[in-house]
Design a protein around this motif. Structure first.
Motif, PDB file in Angstrom:
ATOM      1  N   ILE A  15       0.827  -1.067  -0.003  1.00 48.16           N
ATOM      2  CA  ILE A  15      -0.032  -0.080  -0.006  1.00 48.16           C
ATOM      3  C   ILE A  15       0.738   1.180   0.013  1.00 48.16           C
ATOM      4  O   ILE A  15       0.639   2.143  -0.891  1.00 48.16           O
ATOM      5  CB  ILE A  15      -0.801  -0.061   1.319  1.00 48.16           C
ATOM      6  CG1 ILE A  15      -2.004  -1.187   1.119  1.00 48.16           C
ATOM      7  CG2 ILE A  15      -1.709   1.106   1.242  1.00 48.16           C
ATOM      8  CD1 ILE A  15      -2.739  -1.333  -0.018  1.00 48.16           C
TER       9      ILE A  15
ATOM     10  N   GLU B 118      10.342   2.975   6.270  1.00 49.69           N
ATOM     11  CA  GLU B 118      10.062   1.685   6.757  1.00 49.69           C
ATOM     12  C   GLU B 118      10.753   1.256   7.800  1.00 49.69           C
ATOM     13  O   GLU B 118      11.981   1.315   7.877  1.00 49.69           O
ATOM     14  CB  GLU B 118      10.368   0.817   5.464  1.00 49.69           C
ATOM     15  CG  GLU B 118      10.304  -0.738   5.753  1.00 49.69           C
ATOM     16  CD  GLU B 118       9.031  -1.106   6.343  1.00 49.69           C
ATOM     17  OE1 GLU B 118       7.971  -0.971   5.976  1.00 49.69           O
ATOM     18  OE2 GLU B 118       9.217  -1.983   7.246  1.00 49.69           O
ATOM     19  N   LYS B 119      10.149   0.646   8.749  1.00 47.84           N
ATOM     20  CA  LYS B 119      10.802   0.086   9.824  1.00 47.84           C
ATOM     21  C   LYS B 119      11.904  -0.798   9.672  1.00 47.84           C
ATOM     22  O   LYS B 119      12.891  -0.859  10.294  1.00 47.84           O
ATOM     23  CB  LYS B 119       9.435  -0.421  10.825  1.00 47.84           C
ATOM     24  CG  LYS B 119       9.880  -1.038  12.139  1.00 47.84           C
ATOM     25  CD  LYS B 119       8.616  -1.560  12.862  1.00 47.84           C
ATOM     26  CE  LYS B 119       8.721  -2.231  13.826  1.00 47.84           C
ATOM     27  NZ  LYS B 119       7.381  -2.412  14.496  1.00 47.84           N
TER      28      LYS B 119
ATOM     29  N   ALA C 226       3.009  -8.197   6.028  1.00 49.62           N
ATOM     30  CA  ALA C 226       1.847  -9.071   5.247  1.00 49.62           C
ATOM     31  C   ALA C 226       2.283  -9.065   3.612  1.00 49.62           C
ATOM     32  O   ALA C 226       2.181 -10.179   2.944  1.00 49.62           O
ATOM     33  CB  ALA C 226       0.798  -8.340   5.317  1.00 49.62           C
ATOM     34  N   SER C 227       2.654  -8.052   2.938  1.00 46.96           N
ATOM     35  CA  SER C 227       2.814  -7.874   1.411  1.00 46.96           C
ATOM     36  C   SER C 227       3.516  -8.811   0.830  1.00 46.96           C
ATOM     37  O   SER C 227       3.480  -9.485  -0.090  1.00 46.96           O
ATOM     38  CB  SER C 227       3.282  -6.679   1.079  1.00 46.96           C
ATOM     39  OG  SER C 227       2.367  -5.645   1.561  1.00 46.96           O
TER      40      SER C 227
ATOM     41  N   ALA D  79      -0.554 -14.489  -0.927  1.00 42.90           N
ATOM     42  CA  ALA D  79      -0.519 -15.414  -2.149  1.00 42.90           C
ATOM     43  C   ALA D  79      -0.699 -14.823  -3.410  1.00 42.90           C
ATOM     44  O   ALA D  79      -0.573 -15.528  -4.415  1.00 42.90           O
ATOM     45  CB  ALA D  79      -1.741 -16.352  -1.868  1.00 42.90           C
ATOM     46  N   GLY D  80      -0.924 -13.724  -3.445  1.00 40.55           N
ATOM     47  CA  GLY D  80      -1.073 -12.748  -4.908  1.00 40.55           C
ATOM     48  C   GLY D  80      -2.280 -12.760  -5.344  1.00 40.55           C
ATOM     49  O   GLY D  80      -2.167 -12.418  -6.631  1.00 40.55           O
ATOM     50  N   MET D  81      -3.357 -13.385  -4.952  1.00 42.68           N
ATOM     51  CA  MET D  81      -4.606 -13.624  -5.633  1.00 42.68           C
ATOM     52  C   MET D  81      -5.211 -12.042  -5.925  1.00 42.68           C
ATOM     53  O   MET D  81      -5.307 -11.465  -4.896  1.00 42.68           O
ATOM     54  CB  MET D  81      -5.706 -14.462  -5.002  1.00 42.68           C
ATOM     55  CG  MET D  81      -5.234 -15.996  -4.935  1.00 42.68           C
ATOM     56  SD  MET D  81      -6.694 -16.899  -4.181  1.00 42.68           S
ATOM     57  CE  MET D  81      -6.728 -16.141  -2.429  1.00 42.68           C
TER      58      MET D  81
ATOM     59  N   VAL E 210       9.265   4.320  13.586  1.00 38.83           N
ATOM     60  CA  VAL E 210       9.204   5.612  13.393  1.00 38.83           C
ATOM     61  C   VAL E 210       7.962   6.248  14.226  1.00 38.83           C
ATOM     62  O   VAL E 210       6.663   5.684  13.758  1.00 38.83           O
ATOM     63  CB  VAL E 210       8.869   5.992  11.839  1.00 38.83           C
ATOM     64  CG1 VAL E 210       8.907   7.338  11.506  1.00 38.83           C
ATOM     65  CG2 VAL E 210      10.277   5.348  11.157  1.00 38.83           C
TER      66      VAL E 210
ATOM     67  N   TYR F  58      -6.999  -6.113   4.926  1.00 42.99           N
ATOM     68  CA  TYR F  58      -7.167  -7.439   5.290  1.00 42.99           C
ATOM     69  C   TYR F  58      -6.666  -8.345   4.410  1.00 42.99           C
ATOM     70  O   TYR F  58      -5.456  -8.580   4.051  1.00 42.99           O
ATOM     71  CB  TYR F  58      -8.471  -7.519   5.632  1.00 42.99           C
ATOM     72  CG  TYR F  58      -8.937  -8.980   6.334  1.00 42.99           C
ATOM     73  CD1 TYR F  58      -7.994  -9.393   7.319  1.00 42.99           C
ATOM     74  CD2 TYR F  58     -10.042  -9.803   6.166  1.00 42.99           C
ATOM     75  CE1 TYR F  58      -8.211 -10.800   8.009  1.00 42.99           C
ATOM     76  CE2 TYR F  58     -10.195 -10.959   6.992  1.00 42.99           C
ATOM     77  CZ  TYR F  58      -9.453 -11.471   7.705  1.00 42.99           C
ATOM     78  OH  TYR F  58      -9.606 -12.535   8.301  1.00 42.99           O
ATOM     79  N   ARG F  59      -7.645  -9.234   3.808  1.00 43.96           N
ATOM     80  CA  ARG F  59      -7.204 -10.484   2.734  1.00 43.96           C
ATOM     81  C   ARG F  59      -6.950  -9.854   1.458  1.00 43.96           C
ATOM     82  O   ARG F  59      -6.439 -10.645   0.562  1.00 43.96           O
ATOM     83  CB  ARG F  59      -8.410 -11.458   2.915  1.00 43.96           C
ATOM     84  CG  ARG F  59      -8.692 -12.192   4.058  1.00 43.96           C
ATOM     85  CD  ARG F  59      -9.880 -12.980   3.916  1.00 43.96           C
ATOM     86  NE  ARG F  59      -9.959 -14.113   2.684  1.00 43.96           N
ATOM     87  CZ  ARG F  59      -9.676 -15.078   2.971  1.00 43.96           C
ATOM     88  NH1 ARG F  59      -9.238 -15.964   4.078  1.00 43.96           N
ATOM     89  NH2 ARG F  59      -9.527 -16.122   1.815  1.00 43.96           N
ATOM     90  N   ASN F  60      -7.134  -8.658   1.238  1.00 47.85           N
ATOM     91  CA  ASN F  60      -7.119  -8.015  -0.324  1.00 47.85           C
ATOM     92  C   ASN F  60      -6.114  -6.951  -0.480  1.00 47.85           C
ATOM     93  O   ASN F  60      -6.204  -5.847  -1.530  1.00 47.85           O
ATOM     94  CB  ASN F  60      -8.512  -7.667  -0.864  1.00 47.85           C
ATOM     95  CG  ASN F  60      -9.485  -9.229  -0.779  1.00 47.85           C
ATOM     96  OD1 ASN F  60      -9.266  -9.808  -1.624  1.00 47.85           O
ATOM     97  ND2 ASN F  60     -10.209  -9.187   0.206  1.00 47.85           N
ATOM     98  N   GLY F  61      -5.028  -6.817   0.112  1.00 46.37           N
ATOM     99  CA  GLY F  61      -4.324  -5.499   0.028  1.00 46.37           C
ATOM    100  C   GLY F  61      -3.567  -5.666  -1.110  1.00 46.37           C
ATOM    101  O   GLY F  61      -3.125  -4.479  -1.786  1.00 46.37           O
ATOM    102  N   ILE F  62      -3.053  -6.883  -1.848  1.00 46.78           N
ATOM    103  CA  ILE F  62      -2.499  -6.898  -3.090  1.00 46.78           C
ATOM    104  C   ILE F  62      -3.301  -6.352  -4.248  1.00 46.78           C
ATOM    105  O   ILE F  62      -3.113  -5.499  -4.977  1.00 46.78           O
ATOM    106  CB  ILE F  62      -2.016  -8.404  -3.563  1.00 46.78           C
ATOM    107  CG1 ILE F  62      -1.146  -8.727  -2.360  1.00 46.78           C
ATOM    108  CG2 ILE F  62      -1.262  -8.350  -4.760  1.00 46.78           C
ATOM    109  CD1 ILE F  62       0.335  -8.233  -2.124  1.00 46.78           C
ATOM    110  N   LEU F  63      -4.663  -6.960  -4.213  1.00 51.18           N
ATOM    111  CA  LEU F  63      -5.720  -6.641  -5.036  1.00 51.18           C
ATOM    112  C   LEU F  63      -6.060  -5.214  -5.040  1.00 51.18           C
ATOM    113  O   LEU F  63      -6.315  -4.530  -6.120  1.00 51.18           O
ATOM    114  CB  LEU F  63      -6.923  -7.298  -4.772  1.00 51.18           C
ATOM    115  CG  LEU F  63      -8.161  -6.832  -5.321  1.00 51.18           C
ATOM    116  CD1 LEU F  63      -8.329  -7.243  -6.990  1.00 51.18           C
ATOM    117  CD2 LEU F  63      -9.340  -7.795  -4.759  1.00 51.18           C
TER     118      LEU F  63
END
Ligand SMILES: Cc1cc2nc3c(=O)[nH]c(=O)nc-3n(C[C@H](O)[C@H](O)[C@H](O)COP(=O)(O)OP(=O)(O)OC[C@H]3O[C@@H](n4cnc5c(N)ncnc54)[C@H](O)[C@@H]3O)c2cc1C
Length: 368
Positions: free
Chosen positions: A12, A31-32, A39-40, A44-46, A178, A332-337
């Motif tokens: 994101i 970035e820490k 998560a990223s 699974a990348g769907m 940070v 949640y389950r859809n951050g790649i999407l």
């Protein structure tokens, strides 16, 4: 427009940073640990809004669908800028069922999902056997969707990071936590390493940790880490042609001849270790999707923390009381999407452009 700081280097944060940099905005990303290390990089990348939704469409489904359609040109852009391939595969999906009674629900899904322009077919056992000979014969039918796709998430993150660098985003990694020091006017951020940064505009994209920053702005962000344990099998040649989706788990065939099998949903605080129980649950179920998996051991197991929200909707947009601060988290389950559409709407709101999709259901202050 100077000194825009993105906090958090998951999909994101990286997508927003790239989107803003493409508009000529100077962006620094903090970035820490390492970009994509949470998560990223574990996903699974769907890209599967139709499979992921329950029985009825809602605002979240519309956001996810916009995410899928936005992703097509986005992945090409990221690929072109970075010069890195991340296995974007439009293989389609099979939403599988095991009981006669569930065939009716497939018809219901097909009827409403077709209204959203999806190309769908119900396949029964004989047709399924032709398409996917290795699927379990316990599966009595499946809804085929031609539009759902997937990416190889660890490579997608690397490509996003490379594209950001090429477009001039300054990335700081390994900063430790940070934290926010000064909030009024120009915002000051202090890293555990001692470095300080100032931001005229701040975008918080810290995934399952974003409620910690929200507290400072007096915004209540009910956000919880939900651990996903997941595993992968290696084959000499690819054994599946589609994403296989069931109510209890999924299989995603990757170009590197692996099959990714996900994923548990357990509450374990911020722990990202893999447990025997978590993986065993996957193994108990995956033979009901593809019996040959009983004969092979996963070659890789791992876990990540999905940022879940109280109502299942992400938090996206500008804060009313701090108009130079934006949140983009809780996917949640859809951050790649949702990475491409989130970046697009954050950019639009920041530049005062018309929004591609209404953010009213996703406002960060809705629980405050
Ligand atoms: C097993 C599993 C399978 C999944 N499968 C899919 C899938 O198939 N499709 C899909 O679309 N989604 C999937 N997801 C969900 C997806 O991975 C997440 O929704 C998405 O990665 C969230 O991205 P993010 O950038 O918000 O969070 P993250 O990737 O967690 O990034 C947040 C970043 O912020 C950093 N950070 C936190 N606090 C601070 C701080 N104080 N200072 C600086 N940096 C900080 C963290 O180190 C981290 O790198 C899956 C998730 C899991 C765990």
């Amino acid at each position: 427009m100077k000194q825009t700081v993105v906090l958090g280097g998951g999909v994101i944060g990286l997508s927003i940073a790239l989107k803003l940099a493409l508009e000529g905005i100077e962006v620094t990303l903090l970035e820490k640990q390492t970009c994509g290390g949470q998560a990223s990089g574990a996903a699974a990348g769907m890209l599967a809004p139709f499979s992921e939704i329950g029985e009825d469409p809602d605002d979240f489904f519309e956001l996810c669908l916009a995410g899928l359609r936005e992703f097509k040109s986005w992945q090409q852009l990221v690929n072109d800028i970075s010069g890195m391939d991340f296995d974007y595969s439009e293989v389609g999906s099979l939403h599988c069922v095991y009981h006669e009674a569930d065939l009716l629900s497939l018809e219901t899904r097909k009827a409403w999902q077709e209204k959203y322009g999806a190309e769908m077919t119900i396949l029964y056992q004989d047709q399924l056997a032709e398409q996917e000979p290795l699927l379990s014969k316990d599966i009595i039918g499946a809804l085929y969707n031609s539009e759902e796709a997937h990416v190889y998430a660890p490579d997608y993150v690397k490509a996003l990071e490379q594209a950001c660098i090429k477009k001039g985003v300054i990335i700081f990694e390994e900063l430790g936590d940070v934290s926010l020091a000064e909030l009024e006017g120009t915002i000051t951020l202090v890293a555990e390493t001692g470095q300080t940064f100032s931001a005229q505009t701040l975008i918080v994209a810290t995934g399952a940790w974003a409620h910690l920053q929200a507290d400072r702005f007096h915004v209540k962000l009910p956000l919880y880490p939900i651990r996903g344990q997941i595993c992968a099998y290696q084959f000499e040649e690819q054994r599946l042609n589609h994403i296989i989706y069931t109510s209890q788990g999924y299989l995603v065939p990757k170009a590197n001849r692996t099959i990714v099998n996900g994923a548990s949903e357990d509450i374990a605080g911020y722990r990202t270790d893999v447990t025997e129980k978590g993986i065993q649950r996957l193994l108990n179920w995956n033979k009901r999707m593809m019996p040959m998996l009983e004969e092979v051991e996963p070659f890789h197991t791992w876990a990540g923390l999905r940022p879940a929200t109280q109502d299942g909707f992400p938090f996206i947009g500008r804060l009313t009381d701090y108009p130079n601060v934006y949140f983009a988290c809780g996917h949640y389950r859809n951050g790649i999407l949702l990475s491409a559409i989130t970046a697009e709407v954050v950019k639009q709101e920041l530049l005062g452009q018309e929004l591609a999709i209404s953010l009213e259901s996703f406002r960060p202050e809705r629980f405050t």
